[in-house]
Design an enzyme around this catalytic site. Structure first.
Site, PDB file in Angstrom:
ATOM      1  N   GLU A 207      -7.029   1.642  -3.214  1.00 23.38           N
ATOM      2  CA  GLU A 207      -5.580   1.748  -3.355  1.00 23.38           C
ATOM      3  C   GLU A 207      -4.961   0.420  -3.756  1.00 23.38           C
ATOM      4  O   GLU A 207      -3.832   0.375  -4.257  1.00 23.38           O
ATOM      5  CB  GLU A 207      -4.967   2.233  -2.035  1.00 23.38           C
ATOM      6  CG  GLU A 207      -3.513   2.627  -2.135  1.00 23.38           C
ATOM      7  CD  GLU A 207      -3.110   3.536  -0.996  1.00 23.38           C
ATOM      8  OE1 GLU A 207      -2.010   3.350  -0.474  1.00 23.38           O
ATOM      9  OE2 GLU A 207      -3.894   4.431  -0.630  1.00 23.38           O
TER      10      GLU A 207
ATOM     11  N   LEU B  39     -14.835   5.404  -4.182  1.00 18.67           N
ATOM     12  CA  LEU B  39     -13.428   5.034  -4.109  1.00 18.67           C
ATOM     13  C   LEU B  39     -13.045   3.961  -5.116  1.00 18.67           C
ATOM     14  O   LEU B  39     -13.751   2.958  -5.270  1.00 18.67           O
ATOM     15  CB  LEU B  39     -13.115   4.534  -2.695  1.00 18.67           C
ATOM     16  CG  LEU B  39     -11.635   4.273  -2.388  1.00 18.67           C
ATOM     17  CD1 LEU B  39     -10.867   5.585  -2.415  1.00 18.67           C
ATOM     18  CD2 LEU B  39     -11.496   3.602  -1.030  1.00 18.67           C
TER      19      LEU B  39
ATOM     20  N   GLN C 284      -8.225  13.744   4.609  1.00 16.94           N
ATOM     21  CA  GLN C 284      -7.489  13.053   3.561  1.00 16.94           C
ATOM     22  C   GLN C 284      -8.310  12.979   2.276  1.00 16.94           C
ATOM     23  O   GLN C 284      -9.457  12.516   2.282  1.00 16.94           O
ATOM     24  CB  GLN C 284      -7.134  11.631   4.003  1.00 16.94           C
ATOM     25  CG  GLN C 284      -6.305  10.885   2.970  1.00 16.94           C
ATOM     26  CD  GLN C 284      -5.824   9.553   3.502  1.00 16.94           C
ATOM     27  OE1 GLN C 284      -6.548   8.563   3.450  1.00 16.94           O
ATOM     28  NE2 GLN C 284      -4.606   9.521   4.021  1.00 16.94           N
TER      29      GLN C 284
ATOM     30  N   ARG D 153      -0.670   9.388   0.075  1.00 16.56           N
ATOM     31  CA  ARG D 153      -1.914   9.778  -0.576  1.00 16.56           C
ATOM     32  C   ARG D 153      -1.980  11.282  -0.829  1.00 16.56           C
ATOM     33  O   ARG D 153      -2.488  11.718  -1.865  1.00 16.56           O
ATOM     34  CB  ARG D 153      -3.107   9.331   0.273  1.00 16.56           C
ATOM     35  CG  ARG D 153      -3.330   7.841   0.244  1.00 16.56           C
ATOM     36  CD  ARG D 153      -4.470   7.411   1.145  1.00 16.56           C
ATOM     37  NE  ARG D 153      -4.747   5.993   0.986  1.00 16.56           N
ATOM     38  CZ  ARG D 153      -5.675   5.342   1.670  1.00 16.56           C
ATOM     39  NH1 ARG D 153      -6.409   5.979   2.579  1.00 16.56           N
ATOM     40  NH2 ARG D 153      -5.872   4.052   1.484  1.00 16.56           N
TER      41      ARG D 153
ATOM     42  N   ARG E 254      -3.235   9.826   6.906  1.00 15.29           N
ATOM     43  CA  ARG E 254      -3.344   8.416   7.280  1.00 15.29           C
ATOM     44  C   ARG E 254      -2.621   7.515   6.297  1.00 15.29           C
ATOM     45  O   ARG E 254      -2.753   7.656   5.086  1.00 15.29           O
ATOM     46  CB  ARG E 254      -4.818   8.001   7.358  1.00 15.29           C
ATOM     47  CG  ARG E 254      -4.995   6.516   7.674  1.00 15.29           C
ATOM     48  CD  ARG E 254      -6.430   6.151   7.910  1.00 15.29           C
ATOM     49  NE  ARG E 254      -7.269   6.266   6.736  1.00 15.29           N
ATOM     50  CZ  ARG E 254      -7.359   5.355   5.777  1.00 15.29           C
ATOM     51  NH1 ARG E 254      -6.620   4.266   5.821  1.00 15.29           N
ATOM     52  NH2 ARG E 254      -8.190   5.531   4.760  1.00 15.29           N
TER      53      ARG E 254
ATOM     54  N   HIS F  11      -8.404  11.109  -1.008  1.00 17.48           N
ATOM     55  CA  HIS F  11      -7.858   9.925  -1.666  1.00 17.48           C
ATOM     56  C   HIS F  11      -7.595  10.265  -3.131  1.00 17.48           C
ATOM     57  O   HIS F  11      -8.431  10.897  -3.780  1.00 17.48           O
ATOM     58  CB  HIS F  11      -8.845   8.770  -1.551  1.00 17.48           C
ATOM     59  CG  HIS F  11      -8.240   7.430  -1.817  1.00 17.48           C
ATOM     60  ND1 HIS F  11      -7.868   7.029  -3.074  1.00 17.48           N
ATOM     61  CD2 HIS F  11      -7.932   6.402  -0.976  1.00 17.48           C
ATOM     62  CE1 HIS F  11      -7.360   5.805  -3.008  1.00 17.48           C
ATOM     63  NE2 HIS F  11      -7.394   5.404  -1.744  1.00 17.48           N
TER      64      HIS F  11
ATOM     65  N   HIS G 203     -12.001  11.495   1.612  1.00 16.60           N
ATOM     66  CA  HIS G 203     -12.066  10.069   1.927  1.00 16.60           C
ATOM     67  C   HIS G 203     -12.035   9.745   3.417  1.00 16.60           C
ATOM     68  O   HIS G 203     -12.737   8.846   3.875  1.00 16.60           O
ATOM     69  CB  HIS G 203     -10.899   9.358   1.236  1.00 16.60           C
ATOM     70  CG  HIS G 203     -10.803   7.898   1.521  1.00 16.60           C
ATOM     71  ND1 HIS G 203     -11.844   7.030   1.272  1.00 16.60           N
ATOM     72  CD2 HIS G 203      -9.800   7.144   2.043  1.00 16.60           C
ATOM     73  CE1 HIS G 203     -11.477   5.796   1.611  1.00 16.60           C
ATOM     74  NE2 HIS G 203     -10.256   5.845   2.101  1.00 16.60           N
TER      75      HIS G 203
ATOM     76  N   PHE H  93       0.868  -1.171   0.000  1.00 20.58           N
ATOM     77  CA  PHE H  93       0.000   0.000   0.000  1.00 20.58           C
ATOM     78  C   PHE H  93       0.905   1.221   0.000  1.00 20.58           C
ATOM     79  O   PHE H  93       2.088   1.132   0.341  1.00 20.58           O
ATOM     80  CB  PHE H  93      -0.909  -0.003   1.240  1.00 20.58           C
ATOM     81  CG  PHE H  93      -2.362  -0.286   0.940  1.00 20.58           C
ATOM     82  CD1 PHE H  93      -2.731  -1.157  -0.063  1.00 20.58           C
ATOM     83  CD2 PHE H  93      -3.364   0.315   1.679  1.00 20.58           C
ATOM     84  CE1 PHE H  93      -4.074  -1.430  -0.329  1.00 20.58           C
ATOM     85  CE2 PHE H  93      -4.701   0.059   1.431  1.00 20.58           C
ATOM     86  CZ  PHE H  93      -5.057  -0.813   0.417  1.00 20.58           C
TER      87      PHE H  93
END
Length: 626
Positions: free
Chosen positions: A299, A296, A277, A330, A429, A279, A394, A163
């Site tokens: 990821e 979404l 955040q 991100r 995050r 995304h 997100h 990730f």
């Protein structure tokens, strides 16, 4: 290699949830004390429910707290705004982090903690980070023991993928439906323990004098009946506030800040609301339709080798992050996409291309089945052609200020957990850490709450004063339900979303934030002319209740973003583009007689073991995927 499902042929997730609802509902009837016949002096009927512990929020965080309580022989009642099993946890698709070392034996909890602190730009609560990283290997194995069907390697170990911004392959997964699989597993475990729950309940106020809580007040969203929950222990697990934004990855009726607003009104403090955040890869409505706008694209697509291209065919992350490429943090990738679009290199739909078609088609179908199915339903075969994506709101790193070893908020009897709180993630995050926090800290908080429950808490008395406070709230709700003005809650929420997107989005500055606050006050004034259609059981009424919480949290977001005159993580100020050492502080928001106040608090240092990992400078090498 994926473990085979254990369900009988034809059993669906909906079937499993329905079975769980039926069995857990029996637990509610048998174990929770209710008074269905209470009537106030003015004829207002409502139900009174007493319970040792009330858990507000039925996602992974709330479920894990309730499981820990049940395993300690402490009763609780879990309530949620939707049908049981239909929580936002199910939308977390790509995976959950734990330093298992299945593929990279060099990984350990200290590197996980170091990656989390680095991604959070060192505004994280180090204790929270270290607790999460240390707990997660045990929590993953626990979930596997409870039946969660993690993808496995050929050797039978739990498989792990990359990730963004992770030094090693650390993200455990169930295809691209990890959150759904986790919540199903937790609900099944709670069902085995006969944990009672109640669905379709909305909490509008905590019973609090600012020093302690005595319960909560709300209503049954199906019948409109008032509900008074009497308890000495309330756990808030109600999610974040990313759905305040126009483009977001949540459903419109959740993640709207109600948990943070409830806590603030009860006397707790909020922390770091400026950190939202975005995304990098949300679906773009102009191509796929407004229904899908902002939804979404996990990821995991990039974790499995997906590449980003602009409209000119350039793999543009080579300019912004040549070492980590699409798997940089991100915030870095989201700002890069925003810049490509702003400078005219975006697609005609206002996004960029995300392409994984260079990978083997069967591999894509195995690792990303939900993404393949979703886009196939829209006429796009992602094994052969790219997706169009753009940043979307997100996740919210800010939230309630708590002690992570207890979950305590500073208001006696009030605890908080999950995306409702701040601390684990700092200024940004690390992908895969949201699900990790829910079960790691959830177990810890559940253990503490269980130890705090006394025999007297098992059947708390309901005083006349508590009834009076509840009845005042019921009267307020009834008046709101018959509002007959000219502006609807939906209109104001849509305008609030546009306001935040325009004034407190990916790129911010003083003028935009100041104007945003002025527009917010004008919008708040228009709530005096609200019109609610359909009464207490309508969506219009639900949104009217949401609106109050959303306006409070939006004001806190704008004020803290204006206060922080630097750029750090997800908070980017074009007028203050550098990260300043003196700004390594948390912003604490409190409600007082004059409104919202902001103070600053220093950040603690990590343990020697984690400092050593930070000094080693571990970093993802993207080119392992090439």
């Amino acid at each position: 290699m994926t473990e085979p499902p254990t369900d009988s042929p034809g059993t669906t997730a909906d079937d499993r949830r329905a079975a769980s609802r039926g069995q857990a509902a029996a637990g509610v009837e048998n174990r929770i004390e209710t008074d269905d016949d209470w009537e106030s002096t003015d004829g207002l009927e409502y139900e009174v429910v007493t319970t040792p512990v009330l858990v507000i929020g039925a996602g992974a965080a709330g479920a894990r707290v309730a499981i820990e309580l049940a395993e300690s022989d402490v009763e609780s009642l879990v309530i949620g705004k939707r049908e049981h099993g239909d929580a936002h946890t199910t939308w977390a698709a790509g995976g959950v982090n734990a330093a298992l070392g299945s593929l990279d034996p060099e990984d350990d909890w200290t590197v996980h903690a170091a990656d989390t602190l680095t991604e959070g730009h060192h505004l994280n609560d180090p204790d929270a980070v270290e607790l999460t990283a240390q707990e997660m290997p045990d929590r993953i194995h626990e979930l596997a023991d409870w039946g969660m069907s993690f993808d496995r390697t050929d050797e039978g170990d739990i498989n792990q993928r990359y990730f963004g911004a992770q030094s090693y392959r650390r993200t455990c997964f169930v295809g691209d439906r990890t959150g759904e699989a986790m919540l199903e597993t937790l609900i099944e475990r709670a069902r085995e323990l006969a944990v009672p729950y109640r669905e379709n309940v909305m909490i509008t106020r905590l019973l609090s004098d600012g020093d302690r809580v005595d319960g909560a007040v709300g209503f049954d969203m199906e019948t409109g009946e008032g509900l008074l929950f009497r308890t000495d222990h309330v756990v808030l697990a109600a999610g974040g506030f990313s759905a305040l934004y126009h483009r977001h990855s949540s459903r419109d009726d959740e993640n709207n800040g109600d948990g943070q607003a409830l806590a603030l009104e009860a006397g707790a403090r909020l922390l770091d609301l400026e950190f939202v955040q975005f995304h990098p890869t949300g679906m773009v409505g102009k191509r796929y339709g407004e229904e899908w706008d902002g939804r979404l694209v996990t990821e995991a697509v990039r974790g499995e080798g997906g590449r980003l291209y602009n409209a000119e065919g350039e793999r543009f992350m080579e300019r912004y992050s040549p070492d980590q490429m699409e798997l940089d943090a991100r915030d870095v990738v989201a700002r890069a996409i925003a810049r490509e679009v702003r400078e005219g290199r975006g697609t005609e739909n206002g996004g960029v291309f995300l392409d994984i078609s260079h990978r083997d088609a069967e591999y894509i179908r195995e690792r990303l089945p939900s993404m393949v199915a979703r886009f196939d339903s829209l006429g796009v075969d992602i094994t052969e052609e790219p997706m169009t994506v753009a940043p979307t709101a997100h996740y919210t790193m800010g939230g309630v200020d708590i002690d992570f070893r207890t979950g305590q908020t500073g208001v006696e009897g009030l605890y908080a957990i999950g995306e409702t709180v701040a601390g684990v993630h700092g200024a940004n995050r690390l992908g895969g850490n949201s699900l990790a926090e829910t079960v790691a800290i959830g177990a810890i908080v559940g253990e503490h709450v269980a130890s705090a429950v006394t025999e007297a808490d098992e059947d708390p008395n309901v005083t006349d004063g508590q009834r009076a406070l509840a009845e005042r709230e019921f009267q307020t709700l009834r008046a709101l339900a018959v509002s007959d003005g000219t502006v609807t809650p939906t209109q104001l929420l849509e305008e609030l979303g546009e306001l935040l997107w325009d004034h407190a989005g990916i790129l911010r500055n003083e003028a935009a934030l100041t104007n945003g606050l002025a527009e917010l006050e004008a919008l708040r004034a228009r709530t005096a002319d609200l019109r609610v259609d359909g009464g207490l059981t309508s969506k219009s009424f639900e949104y009217a209740v949401d609106l109050s919480a959303s306006l409070t949290v939006a004001e806190g977001l704008l004020r803290t973003a204006l206060e922080r005159t630097e750029s750090r993580g997800a908070h980017y100020r074009m007028d203050f583009p550098e990260t300043e050492p003196d700004w390594r502080v948390n912003l604490v928001l409190a409600a007082d007689t004059d409104g919202l106040s902001i103070s600053r608090r220093g950040v603690a240092e990590p343990s020697p073991a984690v400092r050593e990992a930070l000094e080693e400078g571990y970093e993802l090498d993207y080119h392992h995927l090439e």
